[in-house]
Write a protein that holds these residues in place. Sequence first.
Motif, short mmCIF file in Angstrom:
data_model
loop_
_atom_site.label_atom_id
_atom_site.label_comp_id
_atom_site.label_asym_id
_atom_site.label_seq_id
_atom_site.Cartn_x
_atom_site.Cartn_y
_atom_site.Cartn_z
N MET A 1 0.82 -1.21 0.00
CA MET A 1 0.00 0.00 0.00
C MET A 1 0.86 1.27 0.00
O MET A 1 0.60 2.21 -0.76
N VAL A 2 1.89 1.30 0.82
CA VAL A 2 2.78 2.46 0.88
C VAL A 2 3.48 2.66 -0.46
O VAL A 2 3.58 3.78 -0.96
N ILE A 3 3.94 1.56 -1.04
CA ILE A 3 4.61 1.66 -2.35
C ILE A 3 3.65 2.19 -3.41
O ILE A 3 4.00 3.07 -4.20
N LEU A 4 2.43 1.65 -3.43
CA LEU A 4 1.44 2.10 -4.42
C LEU A 4 1.09 3.58 -4.25
O LEU A 4 0.98 4.31 -5.24
N SER B 1 -13.97 -0.77 -10.99
CA SER B 1 -13.91 0.08 -12.18
C SER B 1 -12.56 0.03 -12.90
O SER B 1 -12.52 -0.05 -14.13
N THR B 2 -11.47 0.06 -12.18
CA THR B 2 -10.16 0.14 -12.83
C THR B 2 -9.46 -1.22 -12.92
O THR B 2 -8.99 -1.61 -13.98
N ILE C 1 -8.80 -1.91 3.01
CA ILE C 1 -10.00 -2.58 3.53
C ILE C 1 -9.63 -3.95 4.09
O ILE C 1 -10.01 -4.31 5.21
N TRP C 2 -8.87 -4.73 3.34
CA TRP C 2 -8.44 -6.05 3.82
C TRP C 2 -7.57 -5.92 5.06
O TRP C 2 -7.71 -6.69 6.00
N LEU C 3 -6.68 -4.95 5.07
CA LEU C 3 -5.79 -4.74 6.21
C LEU C 3 -6.57 -4.46 7.49
O LEU C 3 -6.27 -5.01 8.55
N ILE C 4 -7.59 -3.64 7.39
CA ILE C 4 -8.40 -3.31 8.57
C ILE C 4 -9.11 -4.53 9.12
O ILE C 4 -9.07 -4.81 10.32
N PHE C 5 -9.76 -5.29 8.25
CA PHE C 5 -10.52 -6.44 8.74
C PHE C 5 -9.61 -7.56 9.25
O PHE C 5 -9.98 -8.27 10.19
N LEU C 6 -8.44 -7.72 8.66
CA LEU C 6 -7.51 -8.72 9.18
C LEU C 6 -6.90 -8.31 10.51
O LEU C 6 -6.46 -9.15 11.29
N GLU D 1 -7.05 2.69 -6.47
CA GLU D 1 -8.05 1.66 -6.21
C GLU D 1 -7.44 0.45 -5.51
O GLU D 1 -8.01 -0.09 -4.56
N ALA D 2 -6.27 0.04 -5.93
CA ALA D 2 -5.60 -1.10 -5.31
C ALA D 2 -5.26 -0.82 -3.85
O ALA D 2 -5.46 -1.66 -2.98
#
Length: 166
Positions: A23-26, A121-122, A53-58, A46-47
Amino acid sequence: MKQLLKILDHAERAAITIMMMVMVILIFVQVFTRYVMSDSLGWTEEASRYLFIWLIFLSIGIAFVDKKHISIDILLDVLPTIVQKIIMQISYIILMILSIFLLKQGLDLVENLQQFSQKSSTLQIPMWVVYLSLPVGFGIAFLRLIHVSILLYIDRPDKESEVDHI
């Protein structure tokens, strides 16, 4: 059982760490291309959003084990130890019920999204993959709540490193 919990703990922490690094790299690439090259890459935003979202739930389950969720424990600290354990166990049971409810709702949502076959979308990934984070996160949170419920009754000399005493 201890070995399974250690594997789960390491897998969760590794996945979260990798997601955070990607995420930081993106986001860095997005900022660089937008402000330095005057042309942005839409897919990076978007990525990184879906990774977040995945990071929060995990992270929900790990936060239970590490006791990092927000709590007001000023009253709890002045109570006798047995009463503290009873109150904490009641709160864990309530959280387990909530986790099961959210797990079920998340599975229903994923099932509905699979029928519509909606894509992002992307990136053009199926949206049910993004929403799968909800049942996966609360499933792991349920397992972690069982874990912390058991740890509640085990006397540990070093309460700071609970993962080592799984």
